[in-house]
Write an enzyme that holds these catalytic residues in place. Sequence first.
Site, PDB file in Angstrom:
ATOM      1  N   ASP A 125      45.491  49.115  44.626  1.00 18.12           N
ATOM      2  CA  ASP A 125      46.072  48.388  45.761  1.00 18.12           C
ATOM      3  C   ASP A 125      47.175  47.479  45.239  1.00 18.12           C
ATOM      4  O   ASP A 125      47.431  47.406  44.044  1.00 18.12           O
ATOM      5  CB  ASP A 125      44.984  47.541  46.438  1.00 18.12           C
TER       6      ASP A 125
ATOM      7  N   ASP B  68      47.043  44.109  45.766  1.00 15.53           N
ATOM      8  CA  ASP B  68      46.459  42.794  45.975  1.00 15.53           C
ATOM      9  C   ASP B  68      46.770  42.376  47.419  1.00 15.53           C
ATOM     10  O   ASP B  68      46.517  43.162  48.333  1.00 15.53           O
ATOM     11  CB  ASP B  68      46.995  41.805  44.930  1.00 15.53           C
TER      12      ASP B  68
END
Length: 285
Positions: free
Chosen positions: A208, A210
């Site tokens: 991802d 974050d």
Amino acid sequence: MAGIFGVIGGSGLYEMEGMRNVRQVVVRTPFGAPSDALTVGEIEGRTLAFLPRHGRGHRLSPSQINYRANVYAMKKIGADAILSISAVGSMKERIRPGDIVVVDQFYDQTKFRPNTFFSDGVAGHISFADPVCPDLAGAVYAAARKVVKRVHRGGTYLCMEGPAFSTRAESEIHRKWGVDVIGMTNMPEAKLAREAEICYATLALATDYDCWHAVQEDVSVEAILDVLRRNVENSKKIVLEVARRLPLPGGCRCGEALEHAIITDGKRIPPSARKRLSLLIGKYL
């Protein structure tokens, strides 16, 4: 390097195809119980020992992991290399979810974890300027490049305490610091591996962005698990490729990390500490 190849990572990896003579090994340590029993088997002519960092079924949060017991258990069974396989958030646009990063630096932001074997009567100070074994990292990078297209060599892994993910303010500050990925598990694991004189490298799986990215969704457990499921098979293939590249050439000095690190006069080390650390420092006393 001709010892056991240790792998610490997610739960799916102990079911590796092609492993023979597989057995479960319960290791006792003076620092308590490791996260779980070690799965030990033979693959590509090497003995491989796998330890699920969070325990089977993912029972342990990052702050609850007994890192000292985990690394000590690897040392006790004869591991001279540890490959850490870890989910991370990307802090750089160029590192996309699904990419792999073979990091070479760490920034420790943890707060509550015992982070050294040296206490209670023994003081030791290892050199940790370059926390990753260059030989093992090179083998991991070459192996990853053979399996997947998008692999990054080098980068800084910021280890946060967790278990909550970052606030937006924290994420933006970490970006300004210039770190490449963020995770919750590689410290003090890397530091303890150096104290145990074990070669250590990280295979960081970016899941991802974050919570700093303007377009991508914020990090969530669902998103992480989705990417990890897709990466389990690639991780297994990379472990297999690394095993094929072992033993390492032996140019690193990981196996001599304690040669000048112990400051305490040997005559003043308490018998209890001498016994507790004999596996690590016995050859220097």
